[in-house]
Motif scaffolding. Structure first.
Motif, PDB file in Angstrom:
ATOM      1  N   UNK A 184       0.838  -1.189   0.000  1.00  0.00           N
ATOM      2  CA  UNK A 184       0.000   0.000   0.000  1.00  0.00           C
ATOM      3  C   UNK A 184       0.882   1.252   0.000  1.00  0.00           C
ATOM      4  N   UNK A 185       0.674   2.106  -0.972  1.00  0.00           N
ATOM      5  CA  UNK A 185       1.435   3.353  -1.092  1.00  0.00           C
ATOM      6  C   UNK A 185       0.457   4.495  -1.314  1.00  0.00           C
ATOM      7  N   UNK A 207       7.528   7.346  -4.949  1.00  0.00           N
ATOM      8  CA  UNK A 207       8.141   6.310  -5.775  1.00  0.00           C
ATOM      9  C   UNK A 207       7.819   4.903  -5.288  1.00  0.00           C
ATOM     10  N   UNK A 208       8.016   3.937  -6.183  1.00  0.00           N
ATOM     11  CA  UNK A 208       7.826   2.530  -5.818  1.00  0.00           C
ATOM     12  C   UNK A 208       8.986   2.139  -4.904  1.00  0.00           C
ATOM     13  N   UNK A 209       8.729   1.287  -3.910  1.00  0.00           N
ATOM     14  CA  UNK A 209       9.817   0.900  -3.001  1.00  0.00           C
ATOM     15  C   UNK A 209      10.918   0.117  -3.719  1.00  0.00           C
ATOM     16  N   UNK A 210      12.160   0.333  -3.294  1.00  0.00           N
ATOM     17  CA  UNK A 210      13.316  -0.326  -3.902  1.00  0.00           C
ATOM     18  C   UNK A 210      13.292  -1.828  -3.634  1.00  0.00           C
ATOM     19  N   UNK A 211      13.750  -2.603  -4.621  1.00  0.00           N
ATOM     20  CA  UNK A 211      13.871  -4.057  -4.505  1.00  0.00           C
ATOM     21  C   UNK A 211      12.617  -4.715  -3.932  1.00  0.00           C
ATOM     22  N   UNK A 246       5.726  -5.333  -6.608  1.00  0.00           N
ATOM     23  CA  UNK A 246       4.492  -4.553  -6.513  1.00  0.00           C
ATOM     24  C   UNK A 246       3.406  -5.328  -7.242  1.00  0.00           C
ATOM     25  N   UNK A 247       2.300  -5.570  -6.563  1.00  0.00           N
ATOM     26  CA  UNK A 247       1.167  -6.287  -7.145  1.00  0.00           C
ATOM     27  C   UNK A 247       0.009  -5.308  -7.278  1.00  0.00           C
ATOM     28  N   UNK A 248      -0.625  -5.289  -8.431  1.00  0.00           N
ATOM     29  CA  UNK A 248      -1.800  -4.445  -8.635  1.00  0.00           C
ATOM     30  C   UNK A 248      -3.002  -5.308  -9.012  1.00  0.00           C
ATOM     31  N   UNK A 249      -4.174  -4.849  -8.616  1.00  0.00           N
ATOM     32  CA  UNK A 249      -5.432  -5.544  -8.912  1.00  0.00           C
ATOM     33  C   UNK A 249      -6.453  -4.510  -9.371  1.00  0.00           C
ATOM     34  N   UNK A 250      -7.063  -4.736 -10.521  1.00  0.00           N
ATOM     35  CA  UNK A 250      -8.196  -3.939 -10.982  1.00  0.00           C
ATOM     36  C   UNK A 250      -9.450  -4.759 -10.723  1.00  0.00           C
ATOM     37  N   UNK A 251     -10.351  -4.220  -9.940  1.00  0.00           N
ATOM     38  CA  UNK A 251     -11.575  -4.942  -9.593  1.00  0.00           C
ATOM     39  C   UNK A 251     -12.549  -4.970 -10.773  1.00  0.00           C
ATOM     40  N   UNK A 252     -13.377  -6.011 -10.852  1.00  0.00           N
ATOM     41  CA  UNK A 252     -14.331  -6.116 -11.960  1.00  0.00           C
ATOM     42  C   UNK A 252     -15.394  -5.023 -11.948  1.00  0.00           C
ATOM     43  N   UNK A 253     -15.504  -4.276 -10.850  1.00  0.00           N
ATOM     44  CA  UNK A 253     -16.503  -3.202 -10.757  1.00  0.00           C
ATOM     45  C   UNK A 253     -16.094  -1.951 -11.525  1.00  0.00           C
TER      46      UNK A 253
END
Length: 159
Positions: A80-81, A100-104, A107-114
């Protein structure tokens, strides 16, 4: 003579001004109903990408414009960022963390069906992906314990 001509044209001018004041700018009502769900066309960085620049935005491209109000509620990111406001560019949306994205890190992303298009038609199918700011993805393995409980049989012997 000129004043008479102006007086004769005054009712026509007033009528034209009145008609212009009542006019509405916009799309005429009617037309085809949009019942086609938006499709996720591409994502950058691609799923399982490695060595992603921590300042690179996560960009989603869809088949059509999506509902801006629903987008942030339909996107989950782990870890969570705090994200900056999404940037909409036609049918594309970009997001990135404020720091920024954390180093090393994976990162997982999810787009919900809604997630829906601007007409309220939901995607109906969720999407997920992952990338890492590290040089390689960690080996996939699960650690844990599973317990199987066997209950009483529903078949009993008759006496």
């Amino acid at each position: 003579d000129g004043l008479v001509r102006v007086r004769r044209r005054l009712p026509i001018l007033a009528l034209l001004l009145f008609a212009a004041a009542c006019a509405e700018v916009g799309r005429p009502p009617g037309g085809a109903v949009d019942d086609i769900a938006p499709v996720l066309a591409s994502v950058s960085p691609g799923s399982l990408a490695t060595g992603v620049d921590p300042d690179m935005p996560l960009r989603f491209e869809f088949s059509e414009n999506i509902d801006r109000r629903r987008f942030s509620r339909s996107l989950l990111i782990v870890p969570d960022r705090e994200l900056t406001s999404p940037k909409f560019d036609g049918a594309a949306v970009s997001v990135q963390p404020a720091s920024g994205w954390p180093a090393d890190t994976v990162v997982v992303w999810v787009l919900l069906p809604s997630l829906a298009d601007k007409h309220g038609v939901a995607m109906g199918t969720g999407h997920t992906g992952a990338f890492t700011t590290g040089e390689q993805l960690p080996p996939g393995r699960m650690v844990g314990q599973a317990t199987l409980e066997i209950g009483r049989s529903s078949c009993r012997e008759r006496a």
